[in-house]
Design a protein around this motif. Structure first.
Motif, PDB file in Angstrom:
ATOM      1  N   THR A 110      13.094  -5.038 -20.000  1.00 62.22           N
ATOM      2  CA  THR A 110      13.364  -5.062 -21.446  1.00 62.22           C
ATOM      3  C   THR A 110      12.586  -6.209 -22.090  1.00 62.22           C
ATOM      4  OG1 THR A 110      15.222  -6.518 -21.082  1.00 62.22           O
ATOM      5  CG2 THR A 110      15.715  -4.179 -21.152  1.00 62.22           C
TER       6      THR A 110
ATOM      7  N   SER B  43      20.418  -9.626 -20.613  1.00 59.50           N
ATOM      8  CA  SER B  43      19.198  -8.991 -20.109  1.00 59.50           C
ATOM      9  C   SER B  43      18.824  -7.807 -20.996  1.00 59.50           C
ATOM     10  CB  SER B  43      19.420  -8.523 -18.678  1.00 59.50           C
ATOM     11  OG  SER B  43      20.539  -7.659 -18.646  1.00 59.50           O
TER      12      SER B  43
ATOM     13  N   ARG C 125      16.188  -2.968 -29.871  1.00 59.70           N
ATOM     14  CA  ARG C 125      16.292  -3.649 -31.158  1.00 59.70           C
ATOM     15  C   ARG C 125      16.456  -5.155 -30.924  1.00 59.70           C
ATOM     16  NH1 ARG C 125      21.219  -0.951 -34.065  1.00 59.70           N
ATOM     17  NH2 ARG C 125      22.086  -1.482 -32.033  1.00 59.70           N
TER      18      ARG C 125
END
Ligand SMILES: Nc1nc2c(ncn2[C@@H]2O[C@H](COP(=O)(O)OP(=O)(O)OP(=O)(O)O)[C@@H](O)[C@H]2O)c(=O)[nH]1
Length: 615
Positions: free
Chosen positions: A215, A49, A247
């Protein structure tokens, strides 16, 4: 004024003390948990996740183990401490207090190794947390607990139960009312299927203590956005949702610096056509500040209840410790003192049983007042002094020549034979009192609170007391038998001096034929004379036997039940004494736990006091 740092730092220090002393979330505890009373932020999310990425972004460092399968297998309590701009970043583990890590690659290895240290290589999970503190100018003061990622399937050699085990452990954290839930869900997945939101909804249906984090906003299909979630329309929480761009795997592979990544994330929101209007409330840096602020507020509001929990627990533990008895000192002198104290407590109770105040002593009087007279009454004097027996004994005593005037020998034999019967009741009284005393010893041992914790000393005292009672019984038996023997060794002359007159008074005729002397009336008279003499002796013994018994047994028991034990005690060495004070292991264990707990609560109280002073 209380600073943010002091409040969050306060909880950090208390949490560390909790872990050191074995009080942590999900732990199996018979004590009320201080850990559970402390507000904390638990990070929850399904596999992939982006949980690790969020944490690293909040810290501004790569430091979490990566890999396939379930990497996080112990809770990681991540304590962030903001330091002055320009100071060097470093990390410290609670289990390695003297080592400063400046290389975050080494931090990652240590997390991995420390995880294996408890769980082994079995890939099992463990609720024992790892505490990691990070000191850096790039963090806000915040404590987060990273938990194993919720998963649906076990992989490569992990036990079948792992899916359930992880959920149970995560749940044990998030179901606590003081837990703030940081629920991580990826934006490229339907929010309704998010593992984190599913669990949060169950344990916090009002959404009071859940922070939703979305996210992978950058990975959403072109032309779609997450505004329905971020603006609270898809799933409503009391706190605003925070969107994050971490990232990508490619960035990680290229080793893109975290600080650069943060900047990129800021730019992403600032320039995003979809989220531009929310830019100031998005991103990992904002999330960190939001959580820090919230955590501080929650801690501030909980301090009074934490303080009262601590005070209450201290009181309870102290009274339990009093009840369990304080630990015994190790030096021989103090041990001897403890043994003597306990013995005295026992003796006090035993005496109360005899003297009154506690029941049981009255049973001794019962022996003298009922048992002894009843036994004396039952003696078979009728048979012994029957006409037939009197005739036989007197004739046998006379031998070949019948007595001429009075059957002196016959009288003596009849009396001696009768007096012998008294030995039975005399000895029975001694035994009866012995059993009462023995029973009182048993009861007193049971009633001596101080003895409860020392089973060995208990047995020693019981053995010593019973041995003493046996000695007193032997002595007492000798004495009462002697009383009986004394009666037969010298008869009361006066009694017999009066006899002939009595015979005369009763109309005995001196001129009566000699044959009458050996007739029935003669022997009946002898029987009745002996009977009244024996009655007189019986009355005497009814009084003297109790005196002897009390003197030899009861008084001795009161005065010197443990006298010999004390003499032996004086010769014992430290090792033997400590064997006597060998406590029940369960009790020792409980005391140790209580002591540890007490130490924890006192340390926590001191921590809280020290913060209050800076107010
Ligand atoms: N592009 C992009 N990739 C992301 C984002 N967040 C996470 N990822 C990628 O998603 C993958 C999983 O991220 P992790 O942070 O390891 O997720 P996790 O929840 O910790 O995963 P596990 O520890 O395996 O359960 C990695 O390859 C990340 O680079 C994001 O916001 N954008």
């Amino acid at each position: 004024m209380t600073t943010m740092e002091s409040l969050i730092g306060l909880v950090n220090r208390i949490q560390q003390a909790c872990t050191v002393l074995g009080d942590y979330g999900g732990g199996d505890n018979t004590f009320s948990s201080l850990w559970e009373a402390l507000p904390s932020v638990a990070v929850v999310g399904g596999q992939s996740s982006g949980k690790s990425s969020v944490l690293e972004s909040i810290v501004g460092r790569d430091f979490l183990p990566r890999g396939s399968g379930i990497v996080t297998r112990r809770p990681l309590v991540l304590q962030l401490h903001k330091t002055d701009e320009g100071s060097q970043e470093y990390a410290e583990f609670l289990h390695l207090p003297k080592r400063r890590f400046t290389d975050f690659g080494a931090v990652r290895n240590e997390i991995q190794e420390e995880t294996d240290r408890i769980t082994g290589k079995t890939k099992q999970i463990s609720p024992v947390p790892i505490h990691l503190s990070i000191y850096s100018p790039n963090v806000v003061n915040l404590t987060l607990i990273d938990l194993p990622g919720l998963t649906k399937v076990a992989v490569e050699g992990q036990p079948e139960t792992i899916v359930e085990d992880i959920e149970t452990m995560v749940r044990s954290y998030v179901e606590k009312p003081n837990c703030i839930i940081l629920a991580i869900s990826p934006a490229n997945q339907d929010i309704a299927t998010s593992d984190a939101i599913k669990l949060a909804r169950e344990v916090d249906p009002s959404g009071d203590r859940t922070f939703g984090v979305l996210t992978k906003l950058d990975l959403m299909d072109k032309g779609t956005n997450a505004l329905d979630v971020l603006e609270g329309r898809s799933y409503r929480l009391q706190h605003p949702w925070v969107g994050i761009v971490n990232r990508s795997q490619a960035d990680i592979n290229k080793n893109v610096d975290m600080i650069v990544a943060r900047r990129k994330e800021r730019e992403y929101f600032a320039t995003s056509p979809d989220y531009g209007h929310l830019a100031s409330k998005m991103g990992s840096e904002y999330l960190a500040r939001l959580l820090s602020q919230h955590l501080e507020n929650v801690i501030r509001s909980r301090i009074p209840s934490i303080t009262s929990l601590i005070n209450k627990s201290i009181d309870e533990l102290e009274s339990e410790m009093d009840h369990l008895g304080r630990p015994i000192a190790l030096d021989a002198g103090a041990q001897l003192y403890t043994v003597l104290e306990v013995c005295r407590a026992f003796e006090r109770i035993f005496k109360e049983h005899l003297d009154g105040g506690r029941p049981g002593g009255d049973r001794i009087y019962g022996v003298f007042d009922n048992q002894l007279p009843a036994a004396l009454k039952k003696l078979p004097f009728d048979r012994h002094l029957s006409l037939q027996n009197v005739r036989r004994v007197v004739s046998e005593a006379d031998g070949y020549q019948p007595h001429l005037i009075a059957p002196e020998q016959g009288y003596r034999r009849l009396i001696e034979g009768a007096l012998n019967y008294f030995r039975g009741p005399a000895e029975a009284s001694v035994d009866a009192v012995h059993f009462v005393l023995k029973e009182l010893v048993r009861k007193s041992i049971g009633e001596t609170q101080e003895l409860k914790r020392f089973p060995t000393l208990q047995a020693d005292i019981a053995a010593a007391a019973n041995e003493a009672l046996e000695r007193f019984r032997d002595e007492s038996k000798k004495t009462v038998v002697r009383l009986v023997d004394m009666e037969s060794s010298y008869l009361t002359v006066d009694f017999f001096r009066k006899l002939p007159q009595e015979v005369d008074n009763k109309g005995g005729n001196p001129q009566a034929p000699v044959t009458d002397r050996y007739g029935e009336g003669h022997f009946r008279r002898i029987g009745s004379n002996v009977s009244s003499y024996v009655g007189m002796v019986s009355d005497t013994l009814k009084n003297t036997i109790p005196k002897a018994v009390v003197f030899c047994q009861v008084k001795e028991a009161k005065q010197s039940l443990l006298a010999r034990f004390y003499t032996q005690l004086g010769k014992k060495e430290g090792k033997q004494l400590s064997q006597m004070l060998d406590e029940d292991p369960a009790l020792m264990e409980r005391r140790q736990q209580c002591a540890k707990r007490l130490e924890l609560y006192k340390a926590a109280r001191d921590e809280i006091d020290s913060v209050s002073w800076t107010r």
